[in-house]
Design a protein around this motif. Structure first.
Motif, mmCIF file in Angstrom:
data_model
loop_
_atom_site.group_PDB
_atom_site.id
_atom_site.type_symbol
_atom_site.label_atom_id
_atom_site.label_comp_id
_atom_site.label_asym_id
_atom_site.label_seq_id
_atom_site.Cartn_x
_atom_site.Cartn_y
_atom_site.Cartn_z
ATOM 1 N N THR A 166 24.607 -48.241 -28.135
ATOM 2 C CA THR A 166 24.223 -48.486 -26.750
ATOM 3 C C THR A 166 25.304 -49.192 -25.951
ATOM 4 O O THR A 166 25.988 -50.087 -26.454
ATOM 5 N N GLU A 167 25.427 -48.787 -24.674
ATOM 6 C CA GLU A 167 26.341 -49.433 -23.730
ATOM 7 C C GLU A 167 25.556 -49.854 -22.496
ATOM 8 O O GLU A 167 24.416 -49.398 -22.305
ATOM 9 N N HIS A 169 25.370 -49.049 -19.504
ATOM 10 C CA HIS A 169 24.904 -48.020 -18.577
ATOM 11 C C HIS A 169 24.160 -46.881 -19.267
ATOM 12 O O HIS A 169 23.690 -45.956 -18.603
ATOM 13 N N CYS A 170 24.056 -46.906 -20.618
ATOM 14 C CA CYS A 170 23.383 -45.793 -21.297
ATOM 15 C C CYS A 170 22.759 -46.255 -22.602
ATOM 16 O O CYS A 170 23.299 -47.118 -23.289
ATOM 17 N N THR A 172 19.667 -43.944 -24.756
ATOM 18 C CA THR A 172 19.406 -42.729 -25.519
ATOM 19 C C THR A 172 20.395 -41.617 -25.187
ATOM 20 O O THR A 172 20.768 -40.829 -26.060
ATOM 21 N N ASP A 173 20.816 -41.521 -23.927
ATOM 22 C CA ASP A 173 21.741 -40.451 -23.516
ATOM 23 C C ASP A 173 23.162 -40.834 -23.892
ATOM 24 O O ASP A 173 23.953 -41.296 -23.074
ATOM 25 N N LEU A 176 26.856 -40.269 -22.303
ATOM 26 C CA LEU A 176 27.407 -41.067 -21.207
ATOM 27 C C LEU A 176 28.302 -42.218 -21.680
ATOM 28 O O LEU A 176 28.844 -42.944 -20.843
ATOM 29 N N ILE A 177 28.467 -42.391 -22.985
ATOM 30 C CA ILE A 177 29.236 -43.544 -23.445
ATOM 31 C C ILE A 177 30.674 -43.491 -22.943
ATOM 32 O O ILE A 177 31.259 -42.419 -22.775
ATOM 33 N N ASN A 223 31.179 -35.693 -22.916
ATOM 34 C CA ASN A 223 29.739 -35.471 -23.059
ATOM 35 C C ASN A 223 29.366 -35.708 -24.512
ATOM 36 O O ASN A 223 30.183 -36.206 -25.298
#
Length: 597
Positions: A166-167, A169-170, A172-173, A176-177, A223
């Motif tokens: 996790t980052e 701004h994201c 599960t998606d 976007l990392i 992506n």
């Protein structure tokens, strides 16, 4: 102050009578798991959990972890001493491969150990639990050099591990990392970026922490297809295995959170840290899923384990707390009031929790056995069958178990009344700690979507067909035994609801994908109830067999049959309403415009 007693007797009953562990003695690692050996291991694990780990739980919650100015983190009082005993006792090596210092015992035994540790102290159990997930990924996709260099110390517990997804701004998606991995001339990579919500990200329990980090190379697609996995140690490891310089990864802060205060949930900053590619370039998500699937089963166990600990304390309180009189007349005739366990509504809450705990323990242990069979079953067909089933069950165990775990922690708190809201009794901590299990390792809505969107249709629905076949067989067997017939007939109706809901999804999800999205959550719970119904039929059958042979505690076995009936009478009827929710579709769910909320 809360207490905990590991359910060794129940675990042994499941292993010996329900799963029949001795029938697998021809498989690698199982021959050593003799009944005497298994009992000795579980009893020692119980002692460790009860006497060493559990006393750190409430203090760990109150003190939490402390970050210092240099970025180092100190765990709560008692954690380091308990972890040292964990390592010295060889608990981390129990199911690990012998070639890396493990004992090679069946994974299903590790499932029991993990339940005990989580019930004793969830925040503490997460440290070795995350390490186990990291070792699993390295073992499967790491190079021979990486396995030799890192696995022995991680398996022993001398070093710990984490997973960094996790980052800010994201979540599960993961496509976007933004964390970057710059290739270097010597074959290493410079890792730069920020990861958040990293459980056990920095601490003082082990001399090194091996971070597994998702990042993208400069020439990779921006992506989900461009993600690679990297191994980034807190301290670099020299050629001779000794620790070298501190790597450029640091704890920026510890998250202030609702529960699991004893676990250091960190913001980790990577400032050109040295890392090594694990597995193939741009195959990082597949590698990370090895960790995530192991972690999701572990998180499902967290729902069960917290529910068990909360239940034990609620039972003690219900027996001791005097309040009112039994509706049928005084029970405690010498006193001014009866213990609240005489009241049907208190019994309802306790029985709801008990029926879940005992069924879920059997299902979790079955899942652990399936993990063993994926790797050790004698034929490819058997291995595939086990793999199909565990793939189908993983989102159900993670999602359904943790939803019920939180619900049961609240029920146990309710038994205490106002005293459950007071910190002294520890019930409010169970509620706070249980809440995270519904959120991390893929929020439960994501688990439901994984079940409906991926697992049901995979390989032409082969996994669900195998599951339905097992349930049908158990129903047919149960209907032939008078005491189990009501349970079998109730499960038959519930299986019918599951099959009808599945058919509805097949007919309506393609036409409108939102139908699948709207149906996923109730479908996951429907599947969870049928899964527990299957376990209760198996438990009931094993209990009748033991009674017929005269082996075992008659009162214990009779109580199993009573609880099976309770589950069938009070829980399986919910499958009818869940089916109706599935078949309601997405129309009213999606009807309002976003601005109307």
């Amino acid at each position: 102050m809360p207490v905990y007693a590991a359910p060794v007797k129940d675990t042994l009953f499941i292993l010996n009578n329900v799963l029949k562990l001795d029938t697998y003695s021809n498989l690698p690692g199982f021959a050593e798991a003799t009944p005497d050996m298994v009992q000795a291991i579980l009893e020692q694990a119980a002692t460790f959990a009860e006497e060493v780990v559990q006393p750190t739980n409430q203090a760990g919650d109150e003190h939490g972890c402390t970050r210092h100015e240099d970025g180092s983190v100190t765990t709560p009082p008692g954690f380091k001493e308990a972890y040292t005993q964990f390592v010295e006792g060889g608990w981390g090596t129990l199911t690990a491969p012998p070639e890396y210092g493990g004992q090679g015992l069946p994974f299903v035994l590790g499932t029991a150990l993990e339940e005990y540790l989580i019930s004793a102290n969830l925040a503490f159990a997460m440290y070795p639990g995350l390490t186990h997930g990291a070792t699993a990924a390295i073992e499967v996709v790491g190079s021979d050099e990486q396995k030799k260099k890192y696995l022995p110390n991680m398996i022993s517990g001398k070093w710990c591990g984490t997973m960094n997804l996790t980052e800010p701004h994201c979540g599960t998606d993961l496509g976007l990392i933004r964390t970057k991995a710059e290739p270097q001339a010597d074959g290493t990579y410079k890792i730069t970026g920020t990861k958040i919500f990293i459980s056990a990200g920095e601490h003082d329990l082990a001399e090194n922490i091996i971070h597994l980090v998702l990042a993208k190379m400069p020439d990779s697609p921006d992506n989900v297809k461009g993600i690679s996995l990297f191994l980034v140690p807190k301290f670099l490891v020299n050629e001779d295995g000794s620790l070298g310089a501190r790597n450029a990864v640091s704890c920026g802060s510890i998250e202030k959170k609702m529960g699991i205060h004893g676990n250091a949930t960190c913001v980790l900053n990577y400032d050109g840290a040295t890392g090594w590619l694990v597995g193939e370039k741009e195959k990082g998500l597949a590698a990370m899923f090895i960790m995530m699937n192991a972690a999701r089963l572990g998180v499902g166990l967290q729902g069960l384990a917290i529910s068990e600990a909360a239940y034990q304390n609620a039972v003690i309180y219900a027996r001791e707390r005097l309040q009112g009189r039994a509706l049928t007349g005084p029970v405690n005739k010498e006193g001014k009031a009866d213990p609240i366990i005489v009241h049907p509504d208190v019994r309802r809450m306790l029985m709801d929790i008990r029926a879940f705990n005992e069924g879920a323990r059997a299902m979790a242990m079955w899942a652990g056995l399936l993990v063993d069979l994926v790797h050790k079953a004698p034929t490819e067909e058997d291995r595939q069958h086990a793999d199909d089933l565990i793939g189908l069950l993983t989102p159900v165990i993670k999602g359904y178990f943790t939803d019920k775990g939180f619900e049961n922690a609240v029920l146990a708190q309710q038994v205490f009344g106002g005293h459950g809201y007071i910190r002294e009794h520890g019930m409010e901590q169970f509620v706070r700690d249980a809440r995270i299990a519904q959120i991390y390792e893929g929020a439960n809505g994501i688990q439901a979507l994984d079940l409906v969107g991926r697992k049901l249709a995979k390989n032409g629905g082969r996994a669900l067909q195998a599951f339905n076949k097992l349930v049908t067989q158990a129903i047919n067997d149960g209907k032939g035994r008078e005491e189990l017939k009501p349970v079998a007939e109730a499960l038959e109706r519930s299986l019918g609801h599951l099959q009808a809901a599945t058919m509805w999804l097949m007919q309506n999800a393609m036409a409108n994908p939102n139908n699948a999205g709207a149906a996923a959550y109730p479908y996951m719970h429907l599947a969870g109830l049928v899964g527990l119904g299957l376990m209760w039929l198996k438990i009931g059958s094993a209990s009748l067999d033991a009674l017929a042979s005269g082996n075992g505690d008659e009162r214990y076995l009779r109580n199993k049959l009573t609880t099976a009936r309770y589950f069938a009478d009070r829980h399986l009827p919910d499958t009818a309403s869940l089916r109706r929710k599935v078949e309601a579709g997405a129309e009213t769910v999606m009807a309002l415009a976003a601005e109307d909320f």
